[in-house]
Design a protein around this motif. Structure first.
Motif, PDB file in Angstrom:
ATOM      1  N   LEU A  72       0.826  -1.198   0.000  1.00  0.00           N
ATOM      2  CA  LEU A  72       0.000   0.000   0.000  1.00  0.00           C
ATOM      3  C   LEU A  72       0.863   1.251   0.000  1.00  0.00           C
ATOM      4  O   LEU A  72       0.584   2.226  -0.708  1.00  0.00           O
ATOM      5  CB  LEU A  72      -0.932  -0.007   1.208  1.00  0.00           C
ATOM      6  CG  LEU A  72      -1.874   1.192   1.347  1.00  0.00           C
ATOM      7  CD1 LEU A  72      -2.791   1.261   0.145  1.00  0.00           C
ATOM      8  CD2 LEU A  72      -2.668   1.110   2.622  1.00  0.00           C
ATOM      9  N   VAL A 131       1.052   4.329  -2.761  1.00  0.00           N
ATOM     10  CA  VAL A 131       0.870   5.753  -2.442  1.00  0.00           C
ATOM     11  C   VAL A 131       2.050   6.556  -2.978  1.00  0.00           C
ATOM     12  O   VAL A 131       1.887   7.642  -3.542  1.00  0.00           O
ATOM     13  CB  VAL A 131       0.734   5.954  -0.913  1.00  0.00           C
ATOM     14  CG1 VAL A 131       0.710   7.423  -0.565  1.00  0.00           C
ATOM     15  CG2 VAL A 131      -0.508   5.254  -0.406  1.00  0.00           C
ATOM     16  N   LYS A 179      -7.871  10.677  -4.481  1.00  0.00           N
ATOM     17  CA  LYS A 179      -6.764  10.005  -3.814  1.00  0.00           C
ATOM     18  C   LYS A 179      -7.270   8.992  -2.800  1.00  0.00           C
ATOM     19  O   LYS A 179      -6.749   7.872  -2.700  1.00  0.00           O
ATOM     20  CB  LYS A 179      -5.868  11.040  -3.126  1.00  0.00           C
ATOM     21  CG  LYS A 179      -4.556  10.460  -2.628  1.00  0.00           C
ATOM     22  CD  LYS A 179      -3.614  11.550  -2.180  1.00  0.00           C
ATOM     23  CE  LYS A 179      -2.274  10.944  -1.762  1.00  0.00           C
ATOM     24  NZ  LYS A 179      -1.321  11.975  -1.318  1.00  0.00           N
ATOM     25  N   TYR A 198      -8.545   5.997  -4.703  1.00  0.00           N
ATOM     26  CA  TYR A 198      -7.451   5.195  -5.251  1.00  0.00           C
ATOM     27  C   TYR A 198      -6.893   4.251  -4.188  1.00  0.00           C
ATOM     28  O   TYR A 198      -6.705   3.047  -4.424  1.00  0.00           O
ATOM     29  CB  TYR A 198      -6.359   6.114  -5.770  1.00  0.00           C
ATOM     30  CG  TYR A 198      -5.142   5.402  -6.306  1.00  0.00           C
ATOM     31  CD1 TYR A 198      -5.112   4.932  -7.614  1.00  0.00           C
ATOM     32  CD2 TYR A 198      -4.024   5.185  -5.496  1.00  0.00           C
ATOM     33  CE1 TYR A 198      -3.999   4.255  -8.117  1.00  0.00           C
ATOM     34  CE2 TYR A 198      -2.910   4.511  -5.977  1.00  0.00           C
ATOM     35  CZ  TYR A 198      -2.903   4.055  -7.283  1.00  0.00           C
ATOM     36  OH  TYR A 198      -1.806   3.392  -7.770  1.00  0.00           O
ATOM     37  N   ILE A 199      -6.631   4.776  -2.985  1.00  0.00           N
ATOM     38  CA  ILE A 199      -6.054   3.958  -1.913  1.00  0.00           C
ATOM     39  C   ILE A 199      -7.076   2.957  -1.386  1.00  0.00           C
ATOM     40  O   ILE A 199      -6.757   1.777  -1.166  1.00  0.00           O
ATOM     41  CB  ILE A 199      -5.530   4.866  -0.786  1.00  0.00           C
ATOM     42  CG1 ILE A 199      -4.398   5.756  -1.316  1.00  0.00           C
ATOM     43  CG2 ILE A 199      -5.037   4.037   0.397  1.00  0.00           C
ATOM     44  CD1 ILE A 199      -3.926   6.810  -0.349  1.00  0.00           C
ATOM     45  N   TRP A 200      -8.315   3.403  -1.217  1.00  0.00           N
ATOM     46  CA  TRP A 200      -9.346   2.501  -0.676  1.00  0.00           C
ATOM     47  C   TRP A 200      -9.662   1.368  -1.659  1.00  0.00           C
ATOM     48  O   TRP A 200      -9.895   0.232  -1.247  1.00  0.00           O
ATOM     49  CB  TRP A 200     -10.619   3.314  -0.382  1.00  0.00           C
ATOM     50  CG  TRP A 200     -11.740   2.463   0.148  1.00  0.00           C
ATOM     51  CD1 TRP A 200     -11.882   1.956   1.405  1.00  0.00           C
ATOM     52  CD2 TRP A 200     -12.878   2.016  -0.588  1.00  0.00           C
ATOM     53  NE1 TRP A 200     -13.038   1.217   1.510  1.00  0.00           N
ATOM     54  CE2 TRP A 200     -13.673   1.246   0.278  1.00  0.00           C
ATOM     55  CE3 TRP A 200     -13.311   2.202  -1.905  1.00  0.00           C
ATOM     56  CZ2 TRP A 200     -14.867   0.653  -0.105  1.00  0.00           C
ATOM     57  CZ3 TRP A 200     -14.494   1.617  -2.286  1.00  0.00           C
ATOM     58  CH2 TRP A 200     -15.270   0.852  -1.414  1.00  0.00           C
ATOM     59  N   ASN A 221      -7.511  -0.055  -3.701  1.00  0.00           N
ATOM     60  CA  ASN A 221      -6.421  -1.019  -3.604  1.00  0.00           C
ATOM     61  C   ASN A 221      -6.441  -1.807  -2.299  1.00  0.00           C
ATOM     62  O   ASN A 221      -5.874  -2.899  -2.229  1.00  0.00           O
ATOM     63  CB  ASN A 221      -5.078  -0.298  -3.747  1.00  0.00           C
ATOM     64  CG  ASN A 221      -4.777   0.081  -5.182  1.00  0.00           C
ATOM     65  OD1 ASN A 221      -4.290  -0.726  -5.966  1.00  0.00           O
ATOM     66  ND2 ASN A 221      -5.112   1.303  -5.556  1.00  0.00           N
ATOM     67  N   ASN A 222      -7.049  -1.243  -1.272  1.00  0.00           N
ATOM     68  CA  ASN A 222      -7.119  -1.919   0.030  1.00  0.00           C
ATOM     69  C   ASN A 222      -8.439  -1.587   0.710  1.00  0.00           C
ATOM     70  O   ASN A 222      -8.512  -0.686   1.551  1.00  0.00           O
ATOM     71  CB  ASN A 222      -5.935  -1.497   0.897  1.00  0.00           C
ATOM     72  CG  ASN A 222      -5.837  -2.304   2.183  1.00  0.00           C
ATOM     73  OD1 ASN A 222      -6.639  -3.197   2.444  1.00  0.00           O
ATOM     74  ND2 ASN A 222      -4.840  -1.977   2.995  1.00  0.00           N
ATOM     75  N   LEU A 277      -6.311   5.579   6.481  1.00  0.00           N
ATOM     76  CA  LEU A 277      -6.621   6.202   5.190  1.00  0.00           C
ATOM     77  C   LEU A 277      -6.458   7.717   5.259  1.00  0.00           C
ATOM     78  O   LEU A 277      -5.927   8.347   4.339  1.00  0.00           O
ATOM     79  CB  LEU A 277      -8.045   5.833   4.772  1.00  0.00           C
ATOM     80  CG  LEU A 277      -8.521   6.310   3.405  1.00  0.00           C
ATOM     81  CD1 LEU A 277      -7.632   5.762   2.303  1.00  0.00           C
ATOM     82  CD2 LEU A 277      -9.973   5.897   3.176  1.00  0.00           C
ATOM     83  N   LEU A 283      -2.673   8.555   5.325  1.00  0.00           N
ATOM     84  CA  LEU A 283      -1.996   8.397   4.036  1.00  0.00           C
ATOM     85  C   LEU A 283      -2.366   9.491   3.040  1.00  0.00           C
ATOM     86  O   LEU A 283      -1.574   9.858   2.183  1.00  0.00           O
ATOM     87  CB  LEU A 283      -2.326   7.026   3.435  1.00  0.00           C
ATOM     88  CG  LEU A 283      -1.668   5.817   4.110  1.00  0.00           C
ATOM     89  CD1 LEU A 283      -2.253   4.527   3.561  1.00  0.00           C
ATOM     90  CD2 LEU A 283      -0.165   5.845   3.898  1.00  0.00           C
ATOM     91  N   THR A 284      -3.570  10.010   3.159  1.00  0.00           N
ATOM     92  CA  THR A 284      -4.040  11.016   2.186  1.00  0.00           C
ATOM     93  C   THR A 284      -3.894  12.444   2.688  1.00  0.00           C
ATOM     94  O   THR A 284      -4.162  13.390   1.947  1.00  0.00           O
ATOM     95  CB  THR A 284      -5.514  10.761   1.841  1.00  0.00           C
ATOM     96  OG1 THR A 284      -6.297  10.761   3.050  1.00  0.00           O
ATOM     97  CG2 THR A 284      -5.685   9.438   1.121  1.00  0.00           C
TER      98      THR A 284
END
Length: 338
Positions: free
Chosen positions: A2, A6, A23, A26-28, A30-31, A39, A42-43
Motif C-alpha cells: 500500500l 501511495v 486520492k 485510489y487507496i481505498w 487497492n485496500n 486512510l 496516508l491522504t
C-alpha cells in the motif's frame, strides 16, 4: 504494498476536495479493508473526510463536487472568448490592450480569458541574425572544436574582445526614470537624456576566463590594429594574465583581423599559447561567449553611476569600480544562461 502504491501517485499539491476524494478512492480501492484512521493519514485528510468519502462511494456517489449555486465557471460570453483566442493565434506578438481593442472588450477581460485558457506571455529573446550558411557553419565548427583533443582536456578557456563605451555614461542603453511630487516641476535636463550625435567613445579591450577572472583592461580613443593588439593587449596584459593560471589554458579570440594576423599567430607560438585556430572558430555566435554577458553587466553598472566623463582616466576609475561589483558567477561559465 500500500505504501509503495501511495508513493507511486503523482506528487501534486492537493488544493480541491475533488482531488482529495480521488486520492482516497485510489487507496481505498487497492485496500478495501484499510481503516479510516490510516486512510486519513496516508491522504493527508481528516478521519471524518475519509469516512464520508468511502461511504459516499459505497452508496454509488461520485467523487466530483455537487453543483453549487451562483455563477457557473467559464466565460459568460463564449463568442468573445473564441474571438480573443483567434486574435492571439493570428498574431502572437500583439499586446493585451491591442487585443482588447480588436475584440472590442477590456484588457482585464482579455487577461482573464488568457488565464482561463492557459495562455501565458513570454519575453522575446534577442539572437544574432544568421544566414543558413552561417548557422550550418557555426554548428559544424563548434562540433569540430568540441571533438579536438585540445577541447577534451581540462583547459581553462580564456577569451578577449573589444567594446565601445560613450564618454557620457548617461547615454548607455537602458531605462531611466525620474520622480515628481504632485504639482512639482523640474528642469528639462532632468527629464530628458541628451544624446550627442557624434559623441566621443572609448574602445575597451579586456580578457576574461571561464573560472571568472579578468585581465587588466586596455583603453584607447582610437582603434586597435595588429601592432597595438600584440604590444598593448597580448604582451602587456594577456601574458601576465595567462601566467596567473596554474593549469593549462586555451585562448579563444574572436575573428577580428588583428586577432589572426601572421604577427599575432607568431606571438602565440613564441609564447606557447594554445589558441583556437581560425578554421575552427565559429562566426557570429555571441551566445557561446560569456564576455558578451560581461559587457552587458558592466554597462548596466556604469549606467547606474550615470555620470558624464571627460577623460579616459575617469572612465578607467569608474570601470574598475564597476568591475568589482560584477560577480564572476554571472559570466564565467560558457554554458550559463544568465
Amino acid at each position: 504494498m500500500l505504501v509503495s502504491a501511495v508513493k507511486a501517485l503523482p506528487r501534486k499539491k492537493i488544493n480541491t476536495n475533488e482531488e482529495l476524494r480521488k486520492k482516497i478512492l485510489y487507496i481505498w480501492t487497492n485496500n478495501p479493508n484499510i481503516s479510516y484512521k490510516k486512510l486519513a493519514k496516508l491522504t493527508g485528510s481528516t478521519y471524518d473526510t475519509a469516512r464520508r468519502t468511502v461511504l459516499r462511494i459505497k452508496k454509488g456517489g461520485s467523487v466530483k463536487d455537487k453543483p453549487r449555486s451562483g455563477r457557473p465557471n467559464g466565460s459568460a460570453d463564449a463568442q468573445l472568448e473564441k474571438k480573443v483566442i483567434a486574435i492571439i493565434r493570428k498574431n502572437r506578438s500583439m499586446s493585451t490592450r491591442d487585443i482588447a481593442i480588436r475584440a472590442k472588450t477590456t484588457h482585464v477581460q482579455v487577461t482573464r480569458i488568457k488565464k482561463r485558457n492557459g495562455i501565458k506571455t513570454y519575453k522575446k529573446k534577442k539572437v544574432p541574425k544568421r544566414s543558413e550558411k552561417q548557422t550550418s557553419k557555426s554548428v559544424s565548427l563548434a562540433r569540430k572544436l568540441y571533438e579536438t583533443p585540445l577541447a577534451n582536456k581540462n583547459f581553462c578557456v580564456i577569451m578577449d574582445d573589444e567594446t565601445y563605451l560613450k564618454m557620457d555614461l548617461r547615454t548607455l542603453p537602458g531605462n531611466q526614470f525620474y520622480c515628481l511630487e504632485s504639482g512639482e516641476d523640474i528642469s528639462d535636463s532632468e527629464k530628458t537624456i541628451q544624446i550627442e550625435k557624434f559623441g566621443k567613445k572609448v574602445l575597451i579591450w579586456q580578457a576574461i576566463c571561464e573560472c571568472g577572472h579578468k585581465s587588466t583592461p586596455f583603453f584607447t580613443m582610437g582603434t586597435i590594429n595588429t601592432e597595438i593588439y600584440v604590444k598593448e593587449c597580448l604582451q602587456k596584459r594577456l601574458l601576465p594574465f595567462l601566467r596567473h593560471h596554474n593549469g593549462q589554458i586555451m585562448f579563444w579570440p574572436d575573428l577580428a583581423p588583428a586577432h589572426y594576423a601572421n604577427i599575432t599567430q607568431k606571438w602565440f607560438e613564441d609564447n606557447n599559447v594554445h589558441y583556437v585556430r581560425k578554421d575552427l572558430n565559429s562566426p557570429n555566435v555571441p551566445e557561446l561567449q560569456p564576455i558578451e554577458r560581461y559587457w552587458a553587466l558592466m554597462k548596466a553598472k556604469l549606467l547606474k553611476m550615470g555620470k558624464p566623463t571627460k577623460t579616459i582616466s575617469e572612465i578607467k576609475r569608474m570601470w574598475r569600480t564597476a568591475s568589482l561589483k560584477v560577480s564572476p558567477e554571472k559570466f564565467g561559465r560558457m554554458d550559463s544562461n544568465e
